[in-house]
Design an enzyme around this catalytic site. Structure first.
Site, PDB file in Angstrom:
ATOM      1  N   ASP A   1      40.204  47.353  44.181  1.00  9.38           N
ATOM      2  CA  ASP A   1      39.840  47.868  45.501  1.00  9.38           C
ATOM      3  C   ASP A   1      40.499  47.056  46.606  1.00  9.38           C
ATOM      4  OD1 ASP A   1      37.941  50.054  44.902  1.00  9.38           O
ATOM      5  OD2 ASP A   1      36.808  48.447  43.946  1.00  9.38           O
TER       6      ASP A   1
ATOM      7  N   ASP B   1      43.735  42.677  41.365  1.00 10.62           N
ATOM      8  CA  ASP B   1      42.490  43.263  41.836  1.00 10.62           C
ATOM      9  C   ASP B   1      42.705  44.772  42.003  1.00 10.62           C
ATOM     10  OD1 ASP B   1      39.880  43.364  43.164  1.00 10.62           O
ATOM     11  OD2 ASP B   1      41.026  43.618  45.006  1.00 10.62           O
TER      12      ASP B   1
END
Length: 222
Positions: free
Chosen positions: A20, A18
């Site tokens: 953020d 991922d």
């Protein structure tokens, strides 16, 4: 679940990352923009922020404004993405992200993010991080996290079975997506522990990557 207290070793054939909250700390801008959005719609800012992490914007809007037509959410999402892409104030790397990505340079890995191409490129650049060669962005999928589609596509692009992938995630939606994909999930940061990942680290300084001769990736956590 709290941060992994004793050293943990995991093995994988590929890593799915991922962005953020996992590689990039964009919390300051996310909070600014979503609190403004909450105020425009008469919603509580804290409640909104408890929903938005990990999801595409229109998916968060569908949860927060369940009666609103999807077309309105998509249009609103496009405006929000433009706002976010123009605001890099406070965007920095998660501690250890540069060294972590450097260790993965010659190993199978992919970025799997709910951001679109423009936003993910801008945030990775603002944080001084290299973009992985394989990237699954908002344009790549038909369903937002917590749907597992993005992680499954990332595994397929890398040619690695889902069960042989380890996901790095910070949000409840992302952790749920990784688990639904049948992957081992490492939670990163303060949000992660409440959502049932297989292991948790406070940041990426607590991860050491070892590439083995047979192509296996060994992860030392803690």
């Amino acid at each position: 679940m709290t941060a992994t207290a004793t050293p943990t070793v995991l093995t994988a054939r590929a890593l799915l990352l991922d962005m953020d909250g996992t590689l990039v700390d964009s919390d300051a801008v996310v909070e600014r923009i979503w609190r403004r959005w909450a105020a425009r719609h008469g919603l509580d800012g804290d409640e909104v922020l408890s929903v938005v992490h990990g999801r595409q914007g229109h998916a968060s809007m569908a949860v927060l404004l369940p009666g609103r037509p999807r077309e309105e959410n998509l249009a609103d999402n496009a405006r929000m993405l433009a706002e976010e892409t123009a605001d890099m104030d406070g965007v920095v790397e998660i501690p250890g992200a540069s060294a972590f990505l450097a260790a993965l340079r010659d190993l199978p890995h992919a970025l799997v993010t709910s951001a679109d191409v423009a936003l993910s490129t801008a945030r990775m650049n603002a944080a001084g991080l290299p973009l992985p060669e394989v990237r699954i962005t908002a344009e790549s999928v038909g369903a937002s996290k917590p749907d597992p589609e993005g992680f499954l596509k990332g595994a397929a692009e890398l040619g690695v079975p889902a069960a042989d992938c380890v996901v790095f995630e910070d949000s409840g939606a992302g952790i749920a997506a990784g688990r639904a994909a049948g992957m081992t999930v490492v939670g990163v940061g303060p949000r992660a522990g409440a959502h049932g990942p297989d292991a948790v680290v406070p940041d990426l300084t607590r991860v050491r990557v070892e590439g083995l001769a047979d192509g296996t990736i060994r992860l030392h956590l803690g």
